[in-house]
Design a protein around this motif. Structure first.
Motif, short mmCIF file in Angstrom:
data_model
loop_
_atom_site.label_atom_id
_atom_site.label_comp_id
_atom_site.label_asym_id
_atom_site.label_seq_id
_atom_site.Cartn_x
_atom_site.Cartn_y
_atom_site.Cartn_z
N ARG A 136 16.07 -20.56 49.59
CA ARG A 136 17.00 -20.72 48.48
C ARG A 136 16.51 -21.74 47.46
N THR B 202 15.82 -20.72 43.61
CA THR B 202 16.56 -21.41 42.55
C THR B 202 15.62 -22.07 41.56
N THR C 155 23.82 -15.78 33.16
CA THR C 155 24.16 -16.39 34.46
C THR C 155 23.07 -16.06 35.47
N THR D 83 22.53 -15.85 40.04
CA THR D 83 23.02 -16.04 41.41
C THR D 83 21.82 -16.11 42.34
N ASN E 40 21.26 -15.51 46.47
CA ASN E 40 21.89 -15.09 47.72
C ASN E 40 20.85 -14.70 48.75
N TYR F 105 15.53 -14.62 50.21
CA TYR F 105 16.53 -14.96 49.21
C TYR F 105 16.19 -14.21 47.94
N ALA G 296 17.25 -14.18 43.81
CA ALA G 296 17.95 -14.71 42.64
C ALA G 296 17.97 -13.60 41.60
#
Length: 136
Positions: A78, A82, A111, A113, A115, A123, A125
């Motif tokens: 993550r 990110t 935006t 996300t 997850n 992960y 994004a």
């Protein structure tokens, strides 16, 4: 035959992200429309591109809603996804892009996300943007 707005935009986004030193450095240049299989992680992939005609005063413009995906595997998971997503936002905002056959008007971040993917190990994004191209 010249590319339409969606394909021209796809090529421009991939070129922009590959040319950005931070993004390219974080993914070792792995920015794709469709990644090779088996894939090496982390990587960036162009996601959905939605194109629509936007009426203007006497000319045609195209609005694009599009996503950029980051795919990462642990150990960094993550955090890595990110970090790459944030670098993509920086690379795409407030830039003047070359889009073959079209005039570039603007690109705005909406935006993102981050997850865990369905495989339970990776992960993903997803970064969403809006852009506008003018008729040639």
């Amino acid at each position: 035959m010249a590319d339409g707005p969606a394909l021209a935009w796809q090529k421009a986004v991939i070129a922009r992200l590959k040319a950005d030193a931070t993004v390219s450095g974080l993914v070792s240049g792995r920015v794709y429309d469709e990644p090779p299989q088996p894939a090496t992680y982390p990587l960036v992939r162009l996601g959905v591109v939605e194109t629509r005609i936007v009426p203007t005063d006497g000319r045609t413009a195209w609005g694009l809603t599009f996503g950029v995906e980051v795919h990462s595997r642990p150990v960094a998971g993550r955090v890595e996804a990110t970090r790459i997503a944030e670098a993509i936002v920086s690379a795409m905002e407030d830039v003047d892009m070359e889009v073959a056959g079209f005039g570039f008007a603007w690109c705005f971040f909406q935006t993102f996300t981050v997850n865990r993917a369905e495989d339970g190990q990776s992960y993903v994004a997803i970064i969403a943007f809006e852009a506008m191209l003018d008729a040639p």
